[in-house]
Design a protein around this motif. Sequence first.
Motif, short mmCIF file in Angstrom:
data_model
loop_
_atom_site.label_atom_id
_atom_site.label_comp_id
_atom_site.label_asym_id
_atom_site.label_seq_id
_atom_site.Cartn_x
_atom_site.Cartn_y
_atom_site.Cartn_z
N ILE A 1 -24.46 25.42 -1.23
CA ILE A 1 -24.11 26.61 -0.47
C ILE A 1 -22.68 27.05 -0.73
CG2 ILE A 1 -23.82 27.56 1.86
CD1 ILE A 1 -26.71 27.27 1.08
N MET B 1 -35.69 42.39 5.84
CA MET B 1 -34.85 41.38 6.43
C MET B 1 -33.59 42.00 6.99
SD MET B 1 -36.55 38.70 6.01
CE MET B 1 -38.22 39.12 5.59
N SER C 1 -30.63 40.55 9.44
CA SER C 1 -29.31 39.90 9.37
C SER C 1 -29.21 39.06 8.11
CB SER C 1 -29.11 39.05 10.61
OG SER C 1 -30.11 38.08 10.67
N SER C 2 -27.98 38.64 7.88
CA SER C 2 -27.74 37.88 6.67
C SER C 2 -28.29 36.46 6.79
CB SER C 2 -26.23 37.85 6.41
OG SER C 2 -25.57 37.54 7.61
N THR C 3 -28.54 35.90 5.66
CA THR C 3 -29.15 34.57 5.60
C THR C 3 -28.12 33.46 5.48
OG1 THR C 3 -30.92 35.60 4.35
CG2 THR C 3 -30.85 33.21 4.35
N LEU C 4 -27.16 33.69 4.61
CA LEU C 4 -26.25 32.61 4.26
C LEU C 4 -25.49 32.01 5.45
CD1 LEU C 4 -25.93 31.33 1.54
CD2 LEU C 4 -23.90 32.71 1.15
N PRO C 5 -24.94 32.84 6.33
CA PRO C 5 -24.22 32.24 7.45
C PRO C 5 -25.11 31.36 8.31
CG PRO C 5 -23.68 34.56 7.28
CD PRO C 5 -24.81 34.30 6.33
N ALA C 6 -26.36 31.78 8.50
CA ALA C 6 -27.28 30.96 9.29
C ALA C 6 -27.54 29.63 8.61
CB ALA C 6 -28.59 31.71 9.51
N VAL C 7 -27.66 29.68 7.31
CA VAL C 7 -27.89 28.45 6.54
C VAL C 7 -26.67 27.54 6.65
CG1 VAL C 7 -28.24 27.51 4.24
CG2 VAL C 7 -29.49 29.55 4.94
N ALA C 8 -25.50 28.14 6.48
CA ALA C 8 -24.27 27.35 6.54
C ALA C 8 -24.11 26.72 7.92
CB ALA C 8 -23.07 28.23 6.21
N GLU C 9 -24.38 27.51 8.95
CA GLU C 9 -24.24 27.00 10.31
C GLU C 9 -25.19 25.84 10.56
OE1 GLU C 9 -23.71 29.28 14.45
OE2 GLU C 9 -25.76 29.35 13.67
N GLU C 10 -26.42 25.98 10.10
CA GLU C 10 -27.41 24.93 10.29
C GLU C 10 -26.98 23.65 9.58
OE1 GLU C 10 -29.92 24.76 12.30
OE2 GLU C 10 -30.37 22.73 11.60
N LEU C 11 -26.44 23.83 8.41
CA LEU C 11 -25.97 22.69 7.62
C LEU C 11 -24.87 21.94 8.35
CD1 LEU C 11 -26.58 21.53 4.92
CD2 LEU C 11 -24.94 23.06 3.90
N SER D 1 -17.11 34.39 -1.84
CA SER D 1 -17.33 33.18 -1.05
C SER D 1 -17.48 33.54 0.41
CB SER D 1 -16.14 32.23 -1.15
OG SER D 1 -15.81 31.99 -2.49
N LEU D 2 -18.16 32.69 1.10
CA LEU D 2 -18.32 32.83 2.53
C LEU D 2 -17.03 32.40 3.23
CD1 LEU D 2 -20.77 33.66 4.15
CD2 LEU D 2 -21.39 31.28 4.37
#
Lengths: 660, 141
Positions: free
Chosen positions: B38, B1, B3-13, B101-102
């Motif tokens: 998140i 894998m 790129s990072s996952t979390l920022p994409a998840v946060a953005e989608e949210l 934290s993000l």
Amino acid sequence: GKTEHSFILCRGGLAERLCRLQNRERSAISFWRHQCISDNTPSDKSGVLIVKILEIFEECTIQVAICQQLEQSPVTLSPEDAAINAEEPVLKVLFTRETAAHLKSRPQDVIHIYPPWQKLLLQNADVPVIMNTYFSQKVLLSEHSEAREKTYGLTKMLIRKNIISLAQTFRLDDPDDKLHQEPSDNQVACAPQIPNNGDSKQHPLALNAVNDSLLEMVESQGAVGWRELQVRVVIQRVYCLPAREGCRSHTQGNKPLLSNGGMFCRLCLLVQDAYGMFSEVQLQSLSSTDDSEQYCRRWEGKSCCLAGMKILQRTTRGRALGLFSLIDSLWPPAVPLKVPGQSQDSEMMTTNLPPPSFCYILTVQSGEIHVEVDEEEQISNLYQPPAVHGLKEILRIDGCNRRCSFWAQVLYRRLQTKHNVPIDQRDILFFVTDSTLQNAVPGIPKVVAVSVTASCVLSMETGEALSSGSQLVFFKDALWGNGRIICVERTVLLLQKPLLCSAAGADLSELTGPVRLDELDSTTQANSICALRGTVVGVNESTAFSWPICDRCGNGKLELCPQDRELLYCTQCSEVVTTPVLKMQLEVFLSCPSRSQSTVKVKVWHDIRVALFVLLTMLLFLQTYEVQSVLGKEVGLLNCFVHSVTSHPNSVALEEIALL
Amino acid sequence: MDSSTLPAVAEELLREIKKAFRESSHGTDTFSSRLKFIFGPSAVPALDLVDQRSVTQLRSPSGRTLYQVLGSSGKLYTCYSSCHYCTCPAFGFSVLQKSESLLCKHILAVYLSQAMGACQELSVSEEQLTNILLAEEEDEG
């Protein structure tokens, strides 16, 4: 743990709602974990996601596990999932720090994730993300694994940590909306097991759960999302209020809407919620005041949902006597009330509750629909229809500012004569009676005056009907006080019988026989009507006056015909008047045995229909009016309106009237 | 894998939240619980800042923007638009130092306010914007 919520959150705000949700989740999670420890496996197997961990890394405090999805329980199998299954699908499962610590997962571990987990599909990414994985449990497959578990448990596993770049900001704008995922794809996989709060009263058209507290809706004003809040209430009363001059924002154009003047009027509802709280909701301006009677008939007593209301004012008993007199007439409530903060089962006794001391006045945002009334529904138990009484009973009511409702026959109508007040804002005096007064013993007046102020909205239909003849009118929520009945704001006059009203022992029988007025006597007061009989003892010649009026329309301002100056012409009919009516007005002095001590002066009228020739002759000869011919004549029974009563000198001035 | 996952998840949210608010549909409970998952302890305070309308976007004539968030203590924090940066101490500690934290609650509040249309807007001059940026520098110096 650390106290993050040491400050007070906005009531009804998103933060507070999340807090409540969190608390519910937390207790559900700890309950579930406890169950896991004791039972070893939760009983409900549906919707369980089974994964095998391939790789783990950390981002911030979230543990990201790249997993292979193993079998899935039949309930959640969808066609797409079936296809992917064959190719050993890969998932990214996110765990919070707490869950990760509980699981202590390593690669090759098999995890069971129980609902309500959530799936998120990212744009530009094939791998779905699984979140809200609070209810996760590691499954030990065999003894071999168990041993391995024990060994591994002693060595600390190093987990790679991804450092997130600060430059990676989030773009909320979508350049191409078509690529944007439908929220429906990112759904909760299974039904949540978190216990619901129980506000599941769904209005068929609503997107949100319907609340039943007006106070909550009012207090959540301004918080994000308050516009979507819906409140279920019962419509106790429907009426029209004249809009004040200064209140222009909600009127549609400058059309005058009211027959009682050129004032704007707005449809209003007095609503009550299940906790007993009242609110006056001011809706849109009416295009035709006839509609208000329809709304009255269709809406009173029904439940409705309010949404997106704006608070106009919070008013109190001392500042809005009229509104609170109406509220008082609806107190105590017809059914026990709910208690805030308690479950729906516990209800409150209402017998000793004091009536409300404040009330919110709400209004709608223009251009939007905010009131959904289910007209097909049954009348609510909370509804209190107006209690109808006979006039005799009402005259005996103790106290001031009490709302009362009654049926009455309108006998005579008179406009107030204050000349500095425009016609549309003058009070109208109705003289009314019913069988309880007509059949009463002496001492009780036969006819009663009801003053209709300009603030009481009269529909066009009612106004017109009343000018054309005597009508039986239902006076709803009139105000009684200081010995007078007045119709003010929130009083409604209806021609038709309302669908519901409780006749509190009133004798609502029709009037039998002709209506009788009180006879002129020593108790007669000004601004009343009475009947009299007497003998003519004198004529006030200076007031003798006669003039022709049009026999078609009653226009008293006839002109001479331009073509033939011997003919009379009516400008209103635009025609020649061939048979004018001669109207004669005369003041006579009477001697009335019923009030022998007073000088009784009565203005009388006579209409004589004559041919034009006779009219002209009579007009010529009026100078030689024979007073002698009327002296000693018996007059009676005359229906009169009492202009004034004076004691020094003892005189009564009246005017002959024609009852409707 | 990669790129990072979390920022994409946060953005989608956050995008979902914005869509939900645009359509005035509900689902606040659904996205609330995801936010919590998140963003952890920042979620409730960030929502509270949104409830209180604490976020203001400052815009200068040249198009530069900046966010100011009125914290619960009454202090005004500045958040940058072009990258994740906030002048609050929590950002320095949780995000920069510990990478725990993000975002801090202020930056999250900025995003949420944008998504829900709860951002206040203020036009300022170039000089004013510059002064705000410089003032932050001075504080840290």
